[in-house]
Design an enzyme around this catalytic site. Sequence first.
Site, short mmCIF file in Angstrom:
data_model
loop_
_atom_site.label_atom_id
_atom_site.label_comp_id
_atom_site.label_asym_id
_atom_site.label_seq_id
_atom_site.Cartn_x
_atom_site.Cartn_y
_atom_site.Cartn_z
N ASP A 45 52.42 -24.83 -20.78
CA ASP A 45 52.25 -23.50 -21.30
C ASP A 45 51.01 -22.52 -20.93
O ASP A 45 51.71 -21.41 -20.50
CB ASP A 45 52.70 -23.19 -22.72
CG ASP A 45 54.63 -22.84 -23.30
OD1 ASP A 45 54.85 -22.77 -22.33
OD2 ASP A 45 54.51 -22.43 -24.25
N ARG B 88 57.92 -30.02 -22.54
CA ARG B 88 57.37 -29.13 -22.18
C ARG B 88 55.64 -29.18 -23.23
O ARG B 88 55.96 -29.59 -24.22
CB ARG B 88 57.83 -27.59 -23.57
CG ARG B 88 56.91 -26.40 -23.86
CD ARG B 88 57.80 -25.80 -24.83
NE ARG B 88 57.09 -24.43 -25.62
CZ ARG B 88 56.55 -23.85 -26.55
NH1 ARG B 88 56.81 -24.75 -27.12
NH2 ARG B 88 55.88 -23.37 -26.62
N ASN C 119 61.74 -30.18 -26.19
CA ASN C 119 61.09 -29.10 -26.84
C ASN C 119 60.46 -29.57 -28.26
O ASN C 119 61.27 -29.56 -28.75
CB ASN C 119 61.18 -28.15 -26.02
CG ASN C 119 60.71 -26.78 -26.22
OD1 ASN C 119 59.21 -27.48 -27.61
ND2 ASN C 119 60.46 -25.66 -26.76
#
Length: 385
Positions: A144, A87, A9
């Site tokens: 996301d 992510r 991330n």
Amino acid sequence: MKDVILIANAGSSSLKISIFGIQNKKVKDKIYNIFLEKNNNKILFYINQKQESAISIKDNAIEMMINLFEEWWTKQSALNLIATGHRIVHGGKNFNKPVIVNEKIIKELRVLIPLSPLHQPYNLQVLDLFFQKYKDISHIICFDTSFHYTNPPITKAFGLPKQYYDKGIMRYGFHGLSYQYVSSHFKEITMEDLPTKTIIAHLGSGSSLCAIKNGLSLTSSMGFSVLDGVMMATRTGNLDPGVVLYLINHEKMTMKEITELLYKKSGLLGISGESSDMRTLITNNSHDSKFAVELFVYRIVLEIGKLIAALEGIDCIIFTAGIGQNSAVIREMISGKLSWLGIKIDYGKNQKNEHRISTKGSKVKVFVVPTNEELIIAEEVMKFL
């Protein structure tokens, strides 16, 4: 050797890496929690919250972070890396679920950088570096925005000519991985079924709220960008577009200056003039600090009202993320302003951050559920192996 997967991330000045052990094709446990950050002119390297090293920045900071990690990783002979998960903030109109990385997909995601200029470049830089260095394993991307793909068109459209909607100028919603984790793990954490009409409040340095109906995202407070919705640590939240026009035409501000203002100098920091940290502001007795906290709460309460209207009712509110799951004060303030809904909070349970903090007599259930974006990515990665 122990099979593991790596979850990355990346931010503009930091890189979080989680190493999960796997067994029988299931995520078993987190072995290492790794954090690298740019601090002044150095890169600090932490493993399981203990600082391992600090080196001077001589080149591209993100590349140096990856190289520093790789130097450490080569010494972990007992671990066998079989896949990585990443992510990515923005999936645009087309990426509505996790995908395996290839060169074509990376190129498509670069086109989306203008939609998330402060996050996407760093997400993709780390993804590309891992993709190039570890060619023999699978690399999976989780977005996301994907969780909000179920939002109906009426919730996505702005009042702009249709041609702009067709170009992708629409409401997307963010923090989807957090909402996915909380909603999908709710029962195992609380021992209760997820209520039909639920609002999840992801409150942290970046904050948003999501209306969930029958386990699916209906709409959320963030729209086209992560600037939208409630006020945040350093971001404005909802802002009349006329303000931006005024800043350009009358304050003669450049796009760079406005971007810096809206993303990094506003919110709790801008209002208080003191700090972007909610913990600091709550304990500070200055008028501006108190006003910043009150405005943060007020904007959240207004947003909850909008989401209740979208849901046509409310059964449950769930608090999560840094502020949401740790600040009893903020939860109490928000719940107090929603007492007209019949919400009643158990003071003792709220102070202890227990999972259910509403009383038995409360007409709306209120919960605290810690989020875990890394774990939900790890679980998605396992579906590809």
